[in-house]
Design an enzyme around this catalytic site. Structure first.
Site, PDB file in Angstrom:
ATOM      1  N   ARG A  52      -5.905   4.625   1.352  1.00 56.52           N
ATOM      2  CA  ARG A  52      -4.799   3.720   0.987  1.00 56.52           C
ATOM      3  C   ARG A  52      -4.693   2.593   2.009  1.00 56.52           C
ATOM      4  O   ARG A  52      -4.471   1.437   1.652  1.00 56.52           O
ATOM      5  CB  ARG A  52      -3.486   4.512   0.904  1.00 56.52           C
ATOM      6  CG  ARG A  52      -2.304   3.656   0.460  1.00 56.52           C
ATOM      7  CD  ARG A  52      -1.074   4.483   0.147  1.00 56.52           C
ATOM      8  NE  ARG A  52      -0.529   5.129   1.334  1.00 56.52           N
ATOM      9  CZ  ARG A  52       0.479   6.001   1.318  1.00 56.52           C
ATOM     10  NH1 ARG A  52       1.062   6.322   0.176  1.00 56.52           N
ATOM     11  NH2 ARG A  52       0.922   6.535   2.432  1.00 56.52           N
ATOM     12  N   HIS A 102       1.979 -20.120  10.254  1.00 58.52           N
ATOM     13  CA  HIS A 102       1.839 -19.306   9.047  1.00 58.52           C
ATOM     14  C   HIS A 102       0.374 -19.018   8.717  1.00 58.52           C
ATOM     15  O   HIS A 102       0.013 -17.912   8.360  1.00 58.52           O
ATOM     16  CB  HIS A 102       2.519 -19.997   7.857  1.00 58.52           C
ATOM     17  CG  HIS A 102       4.021 -19.878   7.873  1.00 58.52           C
ATOM     18  ND1 HIS A 102       4.786 -20.364   8.907  1.00 58.52           N
ATOM     19  CD2 HIS A 102       4.874 -19.324   6.990  1.00 58.52           C
ATOM     20  CE1 HIS A 102       6.061 -20.118   8.655  1.00 58.52           C
ATOM     21  NE2 HIS A 102       6.139 -19.477   7.500  1.00 58.52           N
ATOM     22  N   LYS A 147       1.073  -0.999   1.507  1.00 62.56           N
ATOM     23  CA  LYS A 147       2.020  -0.405   2.459  1.00 62.56           C
ATOM     24  C   LYS A 147       2.184  -1.348   3.653  1.00 62.56           C
ATOM     25  O   LYS A 147       1.668  -1.100   4.752  1.00 62.56           O
ATOM     26  CB  LYS A 147       1.515   0.980   2.887  1.00 62.56           C
ATOM     27  CG  LYS A 147       2.598   1.869   3.446  1.00 62.56           C
ATOM     28  CD  LYS A 147       2.137   3.313   3.457  1.00 62.56           C
ATOM     29  CE  LYS A 147       3.014   4.218   4.277  1.00 62.56           C
ATOM     30  NZ  LYS A 147       4.429   4.246   3.894  1.00 62.56           N
TER      31      LYS A 147
HETATM   32  N1  PMP Z   1       7.543   4.878  -1.427  1.00 61.00           N
HETATM   33  C1  PMP Z   1       7.854   4.204  -0.301  1.00 61.00           C
HETATM   34  C2  PMP Z   1       8.522   2.878  -0.407  1.00 61.00           C
HETATM   35  C3  PMP Z   1       7.559   4.757   0.968  1.00 61.00           C
HETATM   36  O1  PMP Z   1       7.849   4.078   2.097  1.00 61.00           O
HETATM   37  C4  PMP Z   1       6.967   6.043   1.038  1.00 61.00           C
HETATM   38  C5  PMP Z   1       6.697   6.679   2.365  1.00 61.00           C
HETATM   39  N2  PMP Z   1       5.551   6.210   2.977  1.00 61.00           N
HETATM   40  C6  PMP Z   1       6.648   6.708  -0.166  1.00 61.00           C
HETATM   41  C7  PMP Z   1       6.956   6.099  -1.382  1.00 61.00           C
HETATM   42  C8  PMP Z   1       5.980   8.063  -0.157  1.00 61.00           C
HETATM   43  O2  PMP Z   1       4.637   7.949   0.254  1.00 61.00           O
HETATM   44  P1  PMP Z   1       3.856   9.193   0.887  1.00 61.00           P
HETATM   45  O3  PMP Z   1       4.020  10.325  -0.057  1.00 61.00           O
HETATM   46  O4  PMP Z   1       2.453   8.722   0.974  1.00 61.00           O
HETATM   47  O5  PMP Z   1       4.481   9.484   2.209  1.00 61.00           O
END
Ligand code: PMP
Length: 283
Positions: A52, A102, A147
Site C-alpha cells: 500500500r 510548491h 495514505k
Molecule cells: N481509514 C482511515 C482514514 C485510516 O486512517 C485507517 C487507519 N490507517 C483505516 C481506514 C484503517 O486502515 P488499516 O486497517 O490498514 O489500519
C-alpha cells in the site's frame, strides 16, 4: 524496552528525533505513511502494508529505488530494538527537504521517519460497551486511498465528534453514502451478513478491512461491498469499526439511534474471535 524513533538511517530517542522545517512533509504534507502492528517480532501483514505504501509513493511520484532504502529492514530492526510485546510502528516517507516552494525539485532525498511504540490498548470497558459515532460531511480530498499525512479534515472531524459526545466521526459523501471513520473503516451487519463501503478512491483500503473480509469468508458470512447510506447504518443490526490499532471495535450508537440492543452484537463478537485466532502467535 523504550520508545524508539528512526530518522534517515539513525535509531534514536523520540525526544532527539528531528527533521528540518524545510521538510516538504512538514510544509505541505507532501508525504505518505503507514501504521503497522507487530505481535512479538512479527509485523502483521507487512507485505500488504508495504505494498500500500508503494502504491501511495507511486501515486505521488516518489521513487525510493535510487536511494537504496529498505523499509522492511528498518521496520524489522526497529521492532527488535524496541522489544515490546506488541509494537505500533509508524512509518512516514516525505519527499525531502527543499526551501519552501510548491513545485518540488527533482532529485530530493526522501526523509524516512519511524516511531516504535507499544500498541495502544483499547480500554476494556470501552471494548465491552461499544462506542458511539456521528456522521459528518466528507470534505476531504478525493484520493483518500492514498495514505497521505494531510489529515486535517480527519483531525477536525474526530475532535468535533468528541466535543459533541461521540467517540468518532464517519465521513459521508455528498450523495449520502457512508465512507469511513476518521481513522478506521466501517462495517454494518444487516440480515446476518456484512456490508462495507466499496473499495474505491474515496476510502483507505484498510489492511484490517481486507483481513476481516477474509475472516468473514472463512465463516461463510454473506458479504456485500457496496452502498451503505446513513439510514442503512442507523438501522443496522450491528456496526463496527476496523483498523490496525483497534482491530474490531463495536459501535452501539450512530447519531441519535441505538444499534441493536445497545450492546456489542453477537456476530461482531464471533467475527472478532476468528480475527484473533488468525493473528501471529495464536494457535
Ligand atoms: N481509514 C482511515 C482514514 C485510516 O486512517 C485507517 C487507519 N490507517 C483505516 C481506514 C484503517 O486502515 P488499516 O486497517 O490498514 O489500519
Amino acid at each position: 524496552m523504550s520508545e524508539l524513533a528512526y530518522v534517515n538511517g539513525t535509531f534514536c530517542d523520540p525526544a532527539d528525533a528531528t527533521v528540518s522545517i524545510n521538510d516538504r512533509g512538514f510544509q505541505y504534507a507532501d508525504s505518505v505513511y503507514e501504521v503497522i502492528v507487530a505481535i512479538g517480532s512479527e509485523p502483521f501483514r507487512m507485505t500488504e502494508h508495504l505494498e500500500r505504501m508503494r502504491r501511495g509513493l507511486e501515486a505521488i511520484g516518489l521513487d525510493l529505488e535510487p536511494h537504496g532504502i529498505d523499509l522492511e529492514r528498518i521496520i524489522r530492526e526497529g521492532i527488535e530494538r524496541a522489544g515490546f510485546d506488541r509494537t505500533m510502528v509508524y512509518l512516514q516517507v516525505t519527499r525531502g527537504v527543499q526551501p519552501r516552494a510548491h513545485v518540488y525539485q527533482d532529485g530530493l532525498v526522501p526523509t524516512i521517519v519511524a516511531t516504535f511504540r507499544p500498541k495502544p490498548v483499547v480500554d476494556a470497558g470501552v471494548r465491552a460497551r461499544g462506542v458511539s459515532i456521528m456522521t459528518i460531511d466528507d470534505t476531504r480530498r478525493t484520493e483518500c486511498k492514498i495514505k497521505a499525512t494531510s489529515l486535517l479534515p480527519n483531525v477536525l472531524a474526530v475532535s468535533q465528534a468528541r466535543r459533541d459526545g461521540y467517540h468518532d466521526a464517519v465521513f459521508v459523501s455528498p450523495s449520502g453514502e457512508v465512507r469511513e471513520a476518521s481513522s478506521s473503516n466501517v462495517f454494518a451487519v444487516r440480515g446476518g451478513g456484512l456490508v462495507t463501503p466499496v473499495r474505491d478512491a474515496s476510502i483507505l483500503h484498510g489492511i484490517t478491512r481486507q483481513y476481516i473480509l477474509e475472516c468473514a469468508e472463512r465463516m461463510d458470512l454473506p458479504l456485500i461491498e457496496g452502498t451503505l447510506t446513513v439510514p442503512d447504518l442507523e438501522s443496522a443490526d450491528e456496526v463496527f469499526l476496523s483498523s490496525s490499532v483497534i482491530d474490531i471495535l463495536a459501535v452501539t450508537k450512530v447519531n441519535d439511534k441505538t444499534i441493536g440492543t445497545g450492546k456489542p452484537g453477537p456476530l461482531t463478537a464471533r467475527l472478532y474471535k476468528t480475527f484473533l485466532k488468525g493473528l501471529p502467535g495464536s494457535a
